[in-house]
Design a protein around this motif. Structure first.
Motif, mmCIF file in Angstrom:
data_model
loop_
_atom_site.group_PDB
_atom_site.id
_atom_site.type_symbol
_atom_site.label_atom_id
_atom_site.label_comp_id
_atom_site.label_asym_id
_atom_site.label_seq_id
_atom_site.Cartn_x
_atom_site.Cartn_y
_atom_site.Cartn_z
ATOM 1 N N LEU A 164 1.427 28.676 75.683
ATOM 2 C CA LEU A 164 -0.019 27.922 75.478
ATOM 3 C C LEU A 164 0.192 26.497 75.630
ATOM 4 O O LEU A 164 1.080 26.100 74.969
ATOM 5 C CB LEU A 164 -0.542 28.577 74.115
ATOM 6 N N THR A 165 -0.768 26.038 75.924
ATOM 7 C CA THR A 165 -0.613 24.236 75.824
ATOM 8 C C THR A 165 -2.157 24.245 75.029
ATOM 9 O O THR A 165 -3.264 24.385 75.049
ATOM 10 C CB THR A 165 -1.136 23.579 77.019
ATOM 11 N N VAL A 166 -1.720 23.374 73.651
ATOM 12 C CA VAL A 166 -2.696 23.037 72.831
ATOM 13 C C VAL A 166 -2.880 21.588 72.804
ATOM 14 O O VAL A 166 -1.794 20.706 72.321
ATOM 15 C CB VAL A 166 -2.272 23.567 71.333
ATOM 16 N N ALA A 167 -4.118 21.002 73.095
ATOM 17 C CA ALA A 167 -4.273 19.508 72.895
ATOM 18 C C ALA A 167 -5.005 19.361 71.352
ATOM 19 O O ALA A 167 -6.062 20.127 71.135
ATOM 20 C CB ALA A 167 -5.396 19.212 73.945
ATOM 21 N N ILE A 168 -4.602 18.597 70.766
ATOM 22 C CA ILE A 168 -5.096 18.084 69.312
ATOM 23 C C ILE A 168 -5.637 16.553 69.599
ATOM 24 O O ILE A 168 -4.957 15.691 69.817
ATOM 25 C CB ILE A 168 -4.156 18.405 68.295
ATOM 26 N N ALA B 219 -6.008 16.227 78.211
ATOM 27 C CA ALA B 219 -6.184 17.124 77.055
ATOM 28 C C ALA B 219 -7.131 18.108 77.368
ATOM 29 O O ALA B 219 -7.310 19.394 76.896
ATOM 30 C CB ALA B 219 -6.689 16.386 75.758
ATOM 31 N N LEU B 220 -8.344 17.742 78.198
ATOM 32 C CA LEU B 220 -9.531 19.002 78.544
ATOM 33 C C LEU B 220 -8.896 20.129 79.436
ATOM 34 O O LEU B 220 -9.397 21.095 79.649
ATOM 35 C CB LEU B 220 -10.387 18.289 79.246
ATOM 36 N N ALA C 249 -17.150 18.910 78.177
ATOM 37 C CA ALA C 249 -16.956 20.462 77.968
ATOM 38 C C ALA C 249 -17.068 21.347 79.091
ATOM 39 O O ALA C 249 -16.485 22.387 79.479
ATOM 40 C CB ALA C 249 -17.920 21.096 76.689
ATOM 41 N N SER C 250 -17.944 20.720 80.009
ATOM 42 C CA SER C 250 -18.187 21.273 81.247
ATOM 43 C C SER C 250 -16.907 21.432 82.226
ATOM 44 O O SER C 250 -17.007 22.365 83.218
ATOM 45 C CB SER C 250 -19.436 20.659 82.000
ATOM 46 N N LYS C 251 -15.995 20.663 82.039
ATOM 47 C CA LYS C 251 -14.629 20.515 82.779
ATOM 48 C C LYS C 251 -13.667 21.320 82.329
ATOM 49 O O LYS C 251 -12.764 21.630 83.002
ATOM 50 C CB LYS C 251 -14.198 19.143 82.878
ATOM 51 N N ILE C 252 -13.768 21.994 81.008
ATOM 52 C CA ILE C 252 -12.761 22.743 80.493
ATOM 53 C C ILE C 252 -12.683 24.006 81.293
ATOM 54 O O ILE C 252 -13.623 24.671 81.807
ATOM 55 C CB ILE C 252 -12.771 23.176 78.915
ATOM 56 N N SER C 253 -11.687 24.630 81.466
ATOM 57 C CA SER C 253 -11.430 26.048 82.003
ATOM 58 C C SER C 253 -12.134 27.140 81.204
ATOM 59 O O SER C 253 -12.357 27.234 80.126
ATOM 60 C CB SER C 253 -9.829 26.399 82.065
ATOM 61 N N SER C 254 -12.631 28.212 81.949
ATOM 62 C CA SER C 254 -13.385 29.293 81.515
ATOM 63 C C SER C 254 -12.496 30.111 80.548
ATOM 64 O O SER C 254 -13.040 30.661 79.781
ATOM 65 C CB SER C 254 -13.575 30.073 82.762
ATOM 66 N N GLN D 287 -17.464 29.316 74.196
ATOM 67 C CA GLN D 287 -15.902 29.081 73.953
ATOM 68 C C GLN D 287 -15.521 28.491 72.839
ATOM 69 O O GLN D 287 -14.294 28.353 72.562
ATOM 70 C CB GLN D 287 -15.604 28.283 75.367
ATOM 71 N N SER D 288 -16.493 28.229 71.944
ATOM 72 C CA SER D 288 -16.051 27.820 70.586
ATOM 73 C C SER D 288 -15.779 28.827 69.837
ATOM 74 O O SER D 288 -16.152 30.085 69.695
ATOM 75 C CB SER D 288 -17.339 27.116 70.058
#
Length: 299
Positions: A157-161, A208-209, A246-251, A276-277
């Motif tokens: 997993l990639t986690v962006a903080i 990050a997104l 947020a519209s650019k983040i993966s589904s 997605q939250s």
């Protein structure tokens, strides 16, 4: 209780904890989440003290619910109304509660290094509910639990903080725990909120997104006064999770936040309960995770 037993039952941080130990806590949390009864008196007659030398609502309530679900006797101590204000030291307060016969202590404090020192002097298991900007282990455990439920496995997993990495105990505990599981952690922060001692890879907001998990940190608005952030609006413009971003983040990606949330600063209002939250799911998961941690301390 021997020093080794104390160490095995306390939870001071995740940096020193083995991956297998973290996994066993997460597995036990899953057991408690699937357990139908609300109260399970597995620890009757055990006294747990919540010692909060720094304000907290969510974390304290989450611990209290977890303790009551295990059937323990709960003592709540808040420094705001205590003798600590009259000059009593944190050590004296904890030592006093220990001498009264508590079986475990949950502790949150501001000064760094005090918890590690206390743990060498106090003979009951201590659970770190946030110490300075060092660690917040139960928050990271519930974050890992949330990710594991979502993705099945943390490896790869990639986690962006995103946010104030410099002052964030959440970022530290998550970094140390996630890397043990083979997840990749990247940070995104304004230059004056980056942490040299923590190291890590810093990426742009755009990069990050692309992560599987987008974890927003709370903006400490009091840092306005020190000039660390010019304004809430400017922070949102450059580092906030806006509807447009947020519209650019993966589904398949999820949005996380340790709370409390500054709506329309680090995250837009309508994204807090976006499909997605997982922000409220994280809070929900905090109870079984903390049940597992308290049970481990008392067992």
């Amino acid at each position: 209780m021997t020093v080794t037993q104390l160490k095995q039952r306390s939870l001071l941080g995740l940096k020193e904890l083995e991956r297998e130990e973290i996994e066993s806590i997460l597995d036990r949390a899953q057991y408690w989440e699937n357990h139908p009864s609300k109260v399970n008196a597995i620890a009757p007659g055990k006294f747990v003290a919540n010692m909060f030398f720094e304000n907290s609502t969510r974390t304290r309530f989450s611990f209290e619910v977890a303790e009551k679900r295990l059937g323990t006797e709960v003592l709540n101590f808040s420094a705001a109304v205590s003798s600590v204000q009259k000059g009593e030291s944190i050590y004296d307060t904890v030592r006093t509660l220990e001498s009264m016969g508590i079986d475990a202590g949950v502790i949150r404090l501001k000064p760094i290094g005090v918890l590690a020192e206390l743990a060498t002097k106090i003979k009951v298991p201590l659970i770190n509910a946030g110490d300075g900007n060092n660690e917040h282990p139960t928050q990271a455990l519930l974050d890992l639990y949330t990710m594991r439920k979502q993705f099945g496995d943390l490896k790869g997993l990639t986690v962006a903080i995103i946010g104030d990495i410099l002052h964030s105990r959440v970022a530290r505990s998550n970094l140390w725990a996630l890397t043990k599981f083979g997840a990749k952690v990247v940070f995104c922060a304004p230059e004056n909120m980056q942490s040299a001692e923590l190291g890590g890879t810093y990426v742009s907001m755009e990069e990050a997104l692309k992560a599987d998990v987008i974890m927003m940190l709370r903006v400490q608005l009091e840092r306005h006064e020190s000039g660390m952030i010019k304004s809430a609006e400017e922070y949102r413009e450059h580092y906030g999770l806006t509807v447009e971003r947020a519209s650019k983040i993966s589904s398949h990606s999820i949005i996380m936040h340790p709370a409390p949330i500054n709506r329309n600063v680090e995250i837009d209002d309508e994204l807090v309960e976006h499909p997605q939250s997982r922000i409220f799911t994280q809070m929900q998961n905090g109870v079984p995770v903390r049940m597992a941690v308290i049970e481990r301390a008392l067992n």
